[in-house]
Design an enzyme around this catalytic site. Structure first.
Site, PDB file in Angstrom:
ATOM      1  N   LYS A  60      33.593 -25.961  63.790  1.00  0.00           N
ATOM      2  CA  LYS A  60      32.552 -27.007  63.727  1.00  0.00           C
ATOM      3  C   LYS A  60      31.534 -26.859  63.115  1.00  0.00           C
ATOM      4  O   LYS A  60      30.810 -25.530  62.735  1.00  0.00           O
ATOM      5  CB  LYS A  60      32.104 -27.310  65.182  1.00  0.00           C
ATOM      6  CG  LYS A  60      31.234 -28.406  65.533  1.00  0.00           C
ATOM      7  CD  LYS A  60      30.960 -28.495  66.901  1.00  0.00           C
ATOM      8  CE  LYS A  60      30.120 -30.000  67.461  1.00  0.00           C
ATOM      9  NZ  LYS A  60      30.020 -29.862  68.807  1.00  0.00           N
ATOM     10  N   SER A  73      30.962 -34.231  71.260  1.00  0.00           N
ATOM     11  CA  SER A  73      30.604 -34.275  70.106  1.00  0.00           C
ATOM     12  C   SER A  73      31.815 -33.376  68.795  1.00  0.00           C
ATOM     13  O   SER A  73      31.683 -33.561  67.604  1.00  0.00           O
ATOM     14  CB  SER A  73      29.337 -33.713  69.677  1.00  0.00           C
ATOM     15  OG  SER A  73      29.287 -32.030  69.973  1.00  0.00           O
ATOM     16  N   SER A 133      31.350 -31.292  75.221  1.00  0.00           N
ATOM     17  CA  SER A 133      31.565 -31.524  73.749  1.00  0.00           C
ATOM     18  C   SER A 133      33.046 -31.083  73.321  1.00  0.00           C
ATOM     19  O   SER A 133      33.116 -31.472  72.086  1.00  0.00           O
ATOM     20  CB  SER A 133      30.342 -31.374  72.954  1.00  0.00           C
ATOM     21  OG  SER A 133      29.484 -32.251  72.963  1.00  0.00           O
TER      22      SER A 133
END
EC number: 6.3.5.7
Length: 450
Positions: A47, A122, A146
């Protein structure tokens, strides 16, 4: 609305063609420092709110769109020294704020199983890259769900370890008392292999569990487990297919010889407002460091004062959702609203104590209260429904931005309590397992049986 330039994505032509879901912000080829480690032969995508000394680290924000980190996060060095090759940085909701991967400066991510649907957020890019078979596993961050929510929507496994198990050093913070590095994979085996590599004390992270605490955590496996089903998770909003998959998973574990019993964790009902009170307050504090003077995007506009330049940079550099949460957080921390913050911290403490009291194994950091409803693990859905379509999500969000916040209702309790949780795909729907603080191996043990 900020102008978004798709050409900013730092992708080679080959990867740009392969990445049909906009799951990557940049592609890299960083060979491991040890090619014979336990993760030898694997590739991963991380990420883009996790620092890497190669390429950019943007947090999917305009304000960091040209930022190059001078160092690696601890987890990057651990993965490299254990044999895994880094091949890209994944898209996300800006600074980890969102549940659909809609709030990215680099445009939204689509779901590999149905590009009309949201991938969750996310860590939507991390989940999509695994679902799209672009890597062996991916690394995300989980603040309020997330990793688990996108894993549920993309039909893969998503694991949030116990808070403090994995180092956060080098992770761009959203809410530092909640942020947890998570792992996404196609099966429990790869998640367990990665977790064993990352589950290390790091003296650079003051929230990382020290060795003396880790040694107190039980390591014995149990053949027969008692699984709790909190009635607070039996929401009227649960879709029929989610209920059906939940019932199927419960019946399956019964057939495996495990026991199922109803339990109650009353504070769960207060978890969502408590979470958004605390998370936005921490975000307002953490994001105050970004002025675009020392590093990051700068408008370079001619203004009358440094303060005016900083205000201009932040207004243009942050997206609308990030600005909203900064405002909410600053309001929470104001003298007029300080009581809300204090009450949220009290609710969090109550939730931690109630979760702790319900498990058979003791909490290594708390003194457990007695309960007659002792269980080994808890099972509940990860989300109230399958992935909504983009049209459904955008329509609901435009009517009221709070609609997107409700998507976290089933995942934030584990985040507030700091306990391990994994989303397991069951007939295409995510079912969540939660365990006592530190009982990560037990959570993974049952996840592998479902």
């Amino acid at each position: 609305m900020r102008k978004t330039l798709t050409s900013i994505r730092f992708l080679s032509d080959g990867i740009r063609v392969k990445d049909k879901w906009n799951s990557l912000i940049s592609d890299l080829v960083v060979e491991p420092t040890n090619s014979t480690g336990p993760l030898s032969g694997t590739t991963y995508i991380v990420k883009d709110n996790i620092a890497t000394s190669h390429g950019y680290t943007t947090a999917a924000s305009k304000i960091l769109s040209n930022y190059e980190s001078p160092f690696n996060a601890t987890i990057i060095d651990l993965l490299s020294s254990n044999g895994s090759k880094l091949i890209g940085k994944s898209n996300l909701d800006e600074f980890g704020m969102g549940s659909a991967n809609y709030n990215s400066y680099f445009n939204k991510v689509t779901n590999p199983y149905d590009n009309t649907k949201v991938p969750g957020g996310s860590s939507g890019g991390s989940a999509a890259s695994v679902a799209g078979k672009m890597c062996s596993f991916s690394i995300g961050t989980d603040t309020g769900g997330s990793v688990r929510l996108p894993a549920s929507y993309c039909n893969v496994f998503g694991f949030k370890p116990t808070y403090g198990r994995i180092s956060r050093w080098g992770v761009i913070p959203y809410a530092q008392t909640l942020d947890t590095v998570g792992i996404i994979g196609e099966n429990v085996n790869i998640i367990k292999r990665v977790y064993d590599v990352l589950n290390k004390y790091d003296d650079k992270d003051p929230t990382c569990l020290p060795e003396e605490v880790r040694q107190k955590i039980p390591t014995t496996k149990k053949e027969t487990l008692t699984i709790g089903v909190p009635h607070e998770f039996v929401l009227k909003e649960l879709s029929a297919d989610v209920r059906e998959s939940w019932e199927y998973a419960l019946s399956k574990i019964c057939k495996l010889g495990h026991l199922v019993k109803p339990i109650s964790i009353k504070t769960i009902k207060k978890a969502l407002p408590s979470y958004y009170t605390l998370a936005t307050a921490e975000a307002a504090s953490n994001l105050s460091r970004y002025d675009s003077i020392r590093y990051g995007y700068n408008t370079n506009e001619s203004v009358n004062s440094p303060i005016e330049l900083i205000a201009t940079n932040r207004s243009d550099g942050f997206g609308s959702e990030v600005q909203r949460r900064i405002l909410l957080g600053n309001y929470t921390l104001s003298s007029d609203s300080g009581d809300h913050y204090l009450r949220a911290t009290q609710i969090r403490e109550e939730l931690c104590a109630e979760f702790s009291s319900i498990f058979n194994n003791s909490h290594v950091l708390l003194q457990d209260e007695q309960s007659s409803d002792k269980v080994d693990l808890i099972m509940a859905p990860t989300s109230t429904s399958t992935a909504p379509t983009w049209d459904e999500f955008v329509s609901a969000n435009e009517k009221n931005f709070l609609n997107s916040y409700v998507n976290d209702v089933l995942t934030v309790p584990a985040s507030l309590a700091g306990i391990p949780a994994i989303s397991v795909p069951v007939n295409g729907i995510g079912i969540q397992l939660m365990g006592q603080f530190g009982d990560d191996d037990l959570v993974l043990q049952l996840a592998d049986q479902i």
